[in-house]
Design a protein around this motif. Sequence first.
Motif, PDB file in Angstrom:
ATOM      1  N   VAL A 307       0.839  -1.206   0.000  1.00  0.00           N
ATOM      2  CA  VAL A 307       0.000   0.000   0.000  1.00  0.00           C
ATOM      3  C   VAL A 307       0.870   1.251   0.000  1.00  0.00           C
ATOM      4  O   VAL A 307       0.627   2.210  -0.753  1.00  0.00           O
ATOM      5  N   LEU A 308       1.900   1.266   0.842  1.00  0.00           N
ATOM      6  CA  LEU A 308       2.789   2.425   0.909  1.00  0.00           C
ATOM      7  C   LEU A 308       3.548   2.611  -0.404  1.00  0.00           C
ATOM      8  O   LEU A 308       3.705   3.745  -0.885  1.00  0.00           O
ATOM      9  N   SER A 309       4.009   1.510  -0.987  1.00  0.00           N
ATOM     10  CA  SER A 309       4.736   1.598  -2.255  1.00  0.00           C
ATOM     11  C   SER A 309       3.831   2.119  -3.369  1.00  0.00           C
ATOM     12  O   SER A 309       4.256   2.934  -4.204  1.00  0.00           O
ATOM     13  N   TYR A 310       2.593   1.654  -3.395  1.00  0.00           N
ATOM     14  CA  TYR A 310       1.647   2.112  -4.409  1.00  0.00           C
ATOM     15  C   TYR A 310       1.390   3.612  -4.259  1.00  0.00           C
ATOM     16  O   TYR A 310       1.336   4.355  -5.253  1.00  0.00           O
ATOM     17  N   THR A 311       1.280   4.069  -3.016  1.00  0.00           N
ATOM     18  CA  THR A 311       1.072   5.494  -2.766  1.00  0.00           C
ATOM     19  C   THR A 311       2.267   6.313  -3.240  1.00  0.00           C
ATOM     20  O   THR A 311       2.105   7.406  -3.799  1.00  0.00           O
ATOM     21  N   VAL A 312       3.466   5.782  -3.023  1.00  0.00           N
ATOM     22  CA  VAL A 312       4.674   6.462  -3.489  1.00  0.00           C
ATOM     23  C   VAL A 312       4.690   6.540  -5.014  1.00  0.00           C
ATOM     24  O   VAL A 312       4.950   7.600  -5.610  1.00  0.00           O
ATOM     25  N   LEU A 313       4.397   5.427  -5.674  1.00  0.00           N
ATOM     26  CA  LEU A 313       4.500   5.352  -7.132  1.00  0.00           C
ATOM     27  C   LEU A 313       3.495   6.251  -7.861  1.00  0.00           C
ATOM     28  O   LEU A 313       3.759   6.693  -8.988  1.00  0.00           O
ATOM     29  N   LYS A 314       2.382   6.526  -7.240  1.00  0.00           N
ATOM     30  CA  LYS A 314       1.375   7.349  -7.911  1.00  0.00           C
ATOM     31  C   LYS A 314       1.514   8.834  -7.602  1.00  0.00           C
ATOM     32  O   LYS A 314       0.698   9.620  -8.064  1.00  0.00           O
ATOM     33  N   ASN A 357      15.521  -9.077   2.690  1.00  0.00           N
ATOM     34  CA  ASN A 357      15.759  -8.357   3.928  1.00  0.00           C
ATOM     35  C   ASN A 357      16.975  -7.439   3.844  1.00  0.00           C
ATOM     36  O   ASN A 357      17.039  -6.423   4.535  1.00  0.00           O
ATOM     37  N   MET A 358      17.932  -7.771   2.985  1.00  0.00           N
ATOM     38  CA  MET A 358      19.096  -6.903   2.816  1.00  0.00           C
ATOM     39  C   MET A 358      18.722  -5.571   2.181  1.00  0.00           C
ATOM     40  O   MET A 358      19.387  -4.559   2.396  1.00  0.00           O
ATOM     41  N   PHE A 359      17.661  -5.573   1.394  1.00  0.00           N
ATOM     42  CA  PHE A 359      17.250  -4.377   0.658  1.00  0.00           C
ATOM     43  C   PHE A 359      16.067  -3.660   1.309  1.00  0.00           C
ATOM     44  O   PHE A 359      15.735  -2.544   0.918  1.00  0.00           O
ATOM     45  N   LEU A 360      15.450  -4.311   2.290  1.00  0.00           N
ATOM     46  CA  LEU A 360      14.254  -3.752   2.924  1.00  0.00           C
ATOM     47  C   LEU A 360      14.502  -2.408   3.604  1.00  0.00           C
ATOM     48  O   LEU A 360      13.662  -1.507   3.486  1.00  0.00           O
ATOM     49  N   PRO A 361      15.628  -2.198   4.314  1.00  0.00           N
ATOM     50  CA  PRO A 361      15.850  -0.877   4.918  1.00  0.00           C
ATOM     51  C   PRO A 361      15.857   0.247   3.890  1.00  0.00           C
ATOM     52  O   PRO A 361      15.375   1.345   4.172  1.00  0.00           O
ATOM     53  N   GLY A 362      16.416  -0.015   2.699  1.00  0.00           N
ATOM     54  CA  GLY A 362      16.415   1.009   1.663  1.00  0.00           C
ATOM     55  C   GLY A 362      15.016   1.371   1.224  1.00  0.00           C
ATOM     56  O   GLY A 362      14.701   2.558   1.018  1.00  0.00           O
ATOM     57  N   LEU A 363      14.151   0.370   1.065  1.00  0.00           N
ATOM     58  CA  LEU A 363      12.756   0.631   0.708  1.00  0.00           C
ATOM     59  C   LEU A 363      12.060   1.428   1.794  1.00  0.00           C
ATOM     60  O   LEU A 363      11.345   2.405   1.516  1.00  0.00           O
ATOM     61  N   ILE A 364      12.274   1.042   3.041  1.00  0.00           N
ATOM     62  CA  ILE A 364      11.625   1.715   4.166  1.00  0.00           C
ATOM     63  C   ILE A 364      12.078   3.172   4.276  1.00  0.00           C
ATOM     64  O   ILE A 364      11.259   4.090   4.438  1.00  0.00           O
ATOM     65  N   ILE A 365      13.385   3.404   4.186  1.00  0.00           N
ATOM     66  CA  ILE A 365      13.895   4.767   4.336  1.00  0.00           C
ATOM     67  C   ILE A 365      13.452   5.642   3.169  1.00  0.00           C
ATOM     68  O   ILE A 365      13.159   6.836   3.345  1.00  0.00           O
TER      69      ILE A 365
END
Length: 381
Positions: A307-314, A357-365
């Motif tokens: 949901v958060l990623s979709y909000t970012v992309l739009k 999980n190695m890339f998850l912090p980058g997505l979150i930040i």
Amino acid sequence: MNFFITAFIFVLGYLFIQSFAAKLSEENLNTLKKLFLVHILFGAYFCFFVQGDAVGYWKEAKLMSEEDFIYSLTQGQGTYFVLALNYYPSNILDLSYFTGTMMYSLIGFIGLTYFYVMAVELIPNDPKFSGYYLFPMLFFLPNLHFWSCAVGKDALLFFCIAIFTYGLMQPFKRMPMIVFGLLLAYFIRPHITLFMLLGFGMAYFSGQNISVFRRILFFGLMVGIAIAILPMVMKFARIEEASLDSFDKFSETKAALLSKASAGSAVDISSYPFPVKVFTFLYRPLFFDINGIPSVLASLENLLLLVLSYTVLKNKPLETFKKAPFVIQGMVYFLIIGTLAFSQSLGNVGIMIRMRNMFLPGLIIFIFWHFSYRQSQESDA
């Protein structure tokens, strides 16, 4: 011995949090203490209820001879190198698997703390979504802790990526952190080192607020190192799995992990089309994958991220990305490279969860940054 080492780990965790007292508010320090408790609890859960390859990493080190240790330390990468790291605490000190898990939990938490501090320093406003503060809530996501607390490569790589990224915020002052993070990652999974160099090299090249001298210097340095280690990365990619053959028990426990531990998601996806593989890597398991309580928690987490990623992309993601500090841009490039590589090369959802999980912090930040930046733009309008 086990009791004293475990108690010492708790003390070290607390002291490490307090070392940021000059940088962080009392509220942030208290949040880190809560995160430490959560991380330790996940470590205890992993130790007692997940019989995966983490057990193999510790027990196989107990069985190693001194000759095995020397060979693994000087000649091996990947599994061999991690076994060599475990040789002294597991074999020489004869520490228990639980104590070993607490050691790795502390290492993973140190990495998590550096990501937390980066978020505090890089995100100017408290990001909100539908009236809820995203920071520090997203740092409590279960998978962020679950795969960075166990004995093995995942916690170590999580730590490496964190100190490397944190070091790049002040590269001349924190060069030892950068070098150590790259070297340790290289001996564990050299292809991750390559991804880091390429991702942050691209960020330096495109960074708008970086001097031309630093752009050329660090971009050239990172790309040069990436080219230099490429042959070893290609060689490692072909022999990593074969290197497990000499550790029969370890291989068996690794197979057990894929079938039992990966949130019940050991599903073959090799026949999926490209977009579905990318989606699977980033956002599965979802509710149609549920077959137990762990997959319920993972599905809730992934739904929130989706949901958060979709909000970012739009909402003008490219503009937001261009305005981001270069460290955040580097984490996004690193995320994109890792997603493209692993979503196509891994044919199993269970393994993907661990790798993500190695890339998850980058997505979150980046999510933090996007909502914070958009809020500041709206308030200035």
